[in-house]
Structure formats: C-alpha cells, structure tokens
Scaffold this active site. Structure first.
Site, short mmCIF file in Angstrom:
data_model
loop_
_atom_site.label_atom_id
_atom_site.label_comp_id
_atom_site.label_asym_id
_atom_site.label_seq_id
_atom_site.Cartn_x
_atom_site.Cartn_y
_atom_site.Cartn_z
N GLU A 157 6.12 12.07 3.74
CA GLU A 157 4.72 11.93 3.32
C GLU A 157 4.32 10.45 3.36
OE1 GLU A 157 2.28 14.24 2.44
OE2 GLU A 157 1.26 12.33 2.69
N ASN A 232 7.81 2.36 5.08
CA ASN A 232 7.51 1.72 3.79
C ASN A 232 8.07 0.31 3.72
OD1 ASN A 232 5.90 3.58 2.63
ND2 ASN A 232 7.34 4.23 1.05
N PHE A 273 -2.64 -4.93 5.40
CA PHE A 273 -1.45 -5.33 4.64
C PHE A 273 -1.15 -6.83 4.79
CE2 PHE A 273 0.57 -1.77 2.50
CZ PHE A 273 -0.35 -0.79 2.84
N LEU A 274 -2.21 -7.60 4.95
CA LEU A 274 -2.05 -9.05 5.03
C LEU A 274 -2.85 -9.73 3.92
CD1 LEU A 274 -2.08 -10.10 8.81
CD2 LEU A 274 -0.15 -10.05 7.22
N GLY A 281 3.54 -2.90 -5.76
CA GLY A 281 4.22 -2.19 -6.84
C GLY A 281 4.09 -0.72 -6.54
N CYS A 284 6.68 3.79 -4.78
CA CYS A 284 7.40 3.96 -3.50
C CYS A 284 8.07 2.71 -2.94
CB CYS A 284 6.44 4.53 -2.46
SG CYS A 284 5.98 6.23 -2.84
N LYS A 287 11.31 1.42 -4.83
CA LYS A 287 12.48 2.31 -4.80
C LYS A 287 12.92 2.61 -3.36
CE LYS A 287 10.60 6.99 -5.02
NZ LYS A 287 10.97 7.40 -3.66
#
Ligand SMILES: NC(=O)c1ccc[n+]([C@@H]2O[C@H](COP(=O)([O-])OP(=O)(O)OC[C@H]3O[C@@H](n4cnc5c(N)ncnc54)[C@H](O)[C@@H]3O)[C@@H](O)[C@H]2O)c1
Length: 473
Positions: A157, A232, A273-274, A281, A284, A287
């Site tokens: 997912e 991830n 994502f920059l 945090g 996902c 961990k």
C-alpha cells in the site's frame, strides 16, 4: 466480489470503503470493538478527509464485525491482511498481528478458492510465512490439508494519510506480487475499476485532470515486498537530503526554498519531497527504514544511505530546539508553544510525530510546553498524557504568554492565523517556522521575528531586527 478486510485501521478502512464504493461486497473485521461500534454507527474512528462521506455512500456494500466467524471468510474471494506491523526497539518488525490474522484466517477458510493478500508492510519472505501459517491453522482445525484452495499475494500500500482516499482511488500504480497466476487474475478483476478509471468519481473527490489508466506492476512476491520498503526509504532519504543541504544553506546565507526549486525543476530529480523542515515522521518511514536495515542485516549487508537518512531526520528534531536556544539563550523556565502535533496535516496520527520528540527535548531542558492541533488533541490527551505538554483547545490559548512559537505541522488553518492578534498575546514575538510554511512577510509586518529552516536567519539585517525585539529575559 466478496472481500474481507482484516484490520480496519488507516489502510484497511480506506481500502474497504473504497472497494465498497466501487461495488464490491466488503466486510471489515477488527479486534477492537470500539472501532467496529463506531463504524456501525457511521462514524470513522480515524480522521481522514472524505472517509465518513464515502462510508455513507458505500454503506449498502459494507459490513463491520469483530468476529472472524461472522466475517464471511468461507465465502470470500479476496481476504486482505492490513493489520499493523509496528517495530520492536531494535528496529525489527513486530509481526504478531500478522501471525494472529493469518492463523485466524486459516481456521475460518472454507471450500471456496480465496486469495489472501498481504497489504500490511511486511519483511521480505512474509508471503511464504503467511501461507504456511494459514495452512497449519487450517490443518489443525480441520484435521486435513487445505490443498491449493488459496493463493498468497503481496499488494503493498502506498497511500498517504491525509489523502488516503484520493491515493486509493487514483494511485500512481498498483503493485501485485504472487507466484500464483490465479491470484493475479482475481486481483486484476478486483482492481479493474481503478485500473481502467471507469467508475463515477465521488463528487467531493474528483478525478485529477488528465488522469487515466493506472499502471499495474505484476511481479514475484519478494520483489513486491521489497518495492514497498525501497519506495518509502527513497522518499525518506529525499527529505533528509534536502534537510542536510538546508543546514549548509543556512550557514552560507543561501535560501533552501530557492535551492529546492532550482534542483526540483530537473526532471531527473523532481520537485516533490524536497521541502526542508523538521523532517518526516508518522507510522511508516521510521519503522520501514529500520526494517529495511534490519532485513539487510540478516544477509550481512549494511544500508549506509538509509541509515544516514534516518540519522539526519532524527537530528533535525534536536536541531530545532538548538536553533531556538540560539535565539533565546536560555530555555529553562521559558514558555514555548507548538502549533501542530500530528506528524503531518490532515491526520490525527501521532505515531513517530516530530512534535512529541521536540516537546520532550524542550521539557528536558526545562521549558514549559503548550501545544495545539486542530484534530489530534484527543489522541494526544489519550495516549500522551504524561508527555509534560499542556494541550490547548485554541491557538490563542497555546500562544498566550509564549516566548516562542514553533510551527510543527502544515495545517492549512495555521496559514490563516491573525498574527497581529497573536503577537499581542505572546510574551516575546518569536516564531520558528519548522516547515517554511507561514508567510514570512505577513508575520514580520505584524512585528514578529521570523525564523525559517535553511534560510539564513543569521544575516546582519536579521540580527539588527532581533536586537529590537524584547526577549523577555
Ligand atoms: N498508515 C499508513 O499511512 C500506511 C501506508 C502504507 C502502508 N501501511 C502499512 O499498512 C499496515 C497497517 O497500517 P495502519 O496504519 O492501517 O495500522 P493501524 O494500526 O491504523 O490499523 C491496524 C488495525 O489492525 C487491527 N488488528 C490487529 N490485529 C488484528 C487481528 N488479529 N485481526 C483483526 N484486526 C486486527 C488493529 O486493531 C488496528 O485497528 C502496516 O503494516 C503499515 O506499515 C500504512
């Protein structure tokens, strides 16, 4: 199709409601009676935009239960395992919920062929393990082998909390890993409306413009399992990378927002994502990067890039506090207000939330910490009552008498705050914008001293301005 979802959390509930909306007959099963009671009453136990609306629209195709006997596993064509896979202290995943779910499914399987789908994020090889647990549970209950009446598939997912329904109905891709062609056929049929994008979009969740057929990656089980971890980890390290550059930008007097723009326009890099800030945090990234490192360790492999991404990320949380200390000089006895507790906007999830580590660090250094969040306060009061944080129902209450405010979560409402009013409530008009999210000019014209991330606050002009600000010492 008849579908059973085992584990009705952020992933399971979203998947179940979306599949029911698409016309499948879905039973959502969870071991927590309070979750199921709430869902039976039409109320979502988690905060996720649009979920309650879609729940109401898909109601006729949905059932909720706490009992495996009542979930219709015997008749199900697809059974999803979407239970939590938290981590142990050493980073290895705690698979006890997956084990319990697999064994319970095995005990309740009937004569009909079913595909058991691992949607939980699980270590490489878990598909085989789940298969053996199911087989053993069936055999010990029925005294005979189950033969090949079921197939195992991995279907990782990729949804993001806060836009979970959007990501489920309009995904970038669907990944299916299985050694059994029957599983691929069944899951292709299950997901056909999403793959073809031929379902009527909910009015509150319109199909993105130009969005059409969804690519499906069909592969072996181990590759599907590793795709999830690798994706991830890559996202986590992209954020950590920009945060590392932000530290240097601040030293050399550069602006990380401009740098991110300048590099993100390179199609090979991409702009997402920059965003520099206090880092990632949530349930996902932390961990899953830890699990990736621990899995690699089983093969005597190190993952230095992933390890560095983690180190940079957790350093950011302390760095924020150090930055504040640099301005205030003394933290003991100071009142600091945190805006936002959830790990990101549009969710009430507090798992691995930077706010909690930052608060802990501040409390340890003798500060008084007050915090506000638009939706996560209930979870905070319930699960983090002993964190030494004063939870405030309004922003005004949180910032009253504060000697600094730290913006932690990019809640859209925080962009609309009236800083003229808020600055009058504060003892010292200092704001550390941990996400470069607020309008700097607006805050400065309201008389606040604004600090961002990676944006050279140490410039002479800033120092001059700070000198004019009473720091309440
Ligand atoms: N949350 C996310 O954004 C996200 C995104 C992608 C993947 N994942 C992965 O999906 C999995 C689920 O994550 P989540 O955030 O939905 O977890 P969650 O904790 O919100 O939900 C898990 C649910 O499973 C239930 N459960 C536990 N044992 C059970 C059992 N034996 N039978 C039935 N129900 C049981 C729990 O009561 C809980 O409600 C995890 O492996 C996670 O890593 C999560």
């Amino acid at each position: 199709m008849k579908v059973v979802i085992v584990g009705t959390g952020y992933v399971g509930l979203t998947t179940g409601v979306a599949l029911a909306y698409l016309g499948h007959q879905v039973t959502c099963l969870d071991v927590l009676p309070e979750k199921i009671d709430s869902l039976k009453a039409g109320k979502s136990p988690i905060y996720e935009p649009g979920l309650e609306e879609l729940l109401a629209q898909a109601e006729k195709n949905l059932e909720f239960t706490v009992q495996y006997e009542a979930a219709g596993i015997q008749a199900a064509e697809v059974i999803f395992i979407s239970v939590g896979t938290p981590q142990f202290a050493d980073g290895t995943p705690d698979l006890r919920y997956v084990r319990e779910a697999a064994e319970s499914i095995g005990r309740h399987l009937g004569d009909r062929f079913a595909v058991i789908v691992n949607k939980s994020t699980v270590p490489i090889g878990s598909g085989n393990w789940v298969g053996s647990l199911v087989r053993e549970a069936y055999r010990s209950k029925n005294g005979q082998k189950i033969d090949d009446r079921f197939a195992i598939a991995s279907n990782p997912e990729f949804l993001r909390e806060g836009s979970a329904l959007h990501d489920t109905l309009y995904p970038d891709r669907i990944v299916i890993g299985s050694a059994d062609p029957r599983a691929l056929n069944v899951l292709t049929t299950l997901y056909r409306p999403i793959l073809n994008q031929d379902f009527p979009a909910p009015e509150f969740l319109p199909r993105p413009e130009g969005y059409s057929a969804v690519p499906m990656v069909t592969t072996d089980q181990a590759s599907a399992e590793l795709i999830k971890y690798a994706a991830n980890a890559f996202l986590a390290l992209k954020i950590s990378y920009i945060n590392e550059i932000a530290q240097l930008a601040e030293k050399v007097g550069a602006d990380i927002t401009q740098i991110a723009k300048g590099i993100g326009l390179d199609a090979r890099i991409g702009a997402r994502f920059l965003k520099a800030g206090i880092g990632w945090g949530g349930s996902c990234f932390g961990k899953d990067t830890a699990a990736l490192i621990s899995t690699a360790g089983e093969y005597r492999l190190e993952m230095p890039i992933v390890s560095a991404a983690r180190a940079v990320n957790y350093r950011q949380r302390v760095w924020v506090v150090d930055k504040l200390l640099g301005q205030l000089k003394i933290l003991k006895g100071r009142t600091i207000a945190l805006l936002g507790l959830a790990f990101k906007e549009n969710t009430d999830d507090l798992r691995d939330a930077p706010a909690l580590d930052i608060a802990r660090e501040l409390v340890q250094r003798g500060a008084r910490v007050k915090a506000h969040d638009p939706v996560a306060l209930e979870n905070a009061r319930q699960y983090h009552a002993g964190a030494g944080i004063e939870y405030c129902d309004t922003v005004e209450e949180a910032v009253a008498e504060a000697e600094a405010v730290i913006l932690i979560t990019e809640w859209p409402d925080y962009r609309k705050l009236d800083w003229e009013v808020l600055s009058r409530l504060m003892k010292t008009p200092l704001v550390l914008d941990g996400r470069n999210f607020l309008a700097q000019e607006q805050l400065e014209s309201a008389g606040l001293h604004y600090l961002g991330v990676g944006r050279s606050d140490g410039q002479p002009a800033m120092v001059g301005r700070l000198a004019a600000v009473p720091l309440g010492e």
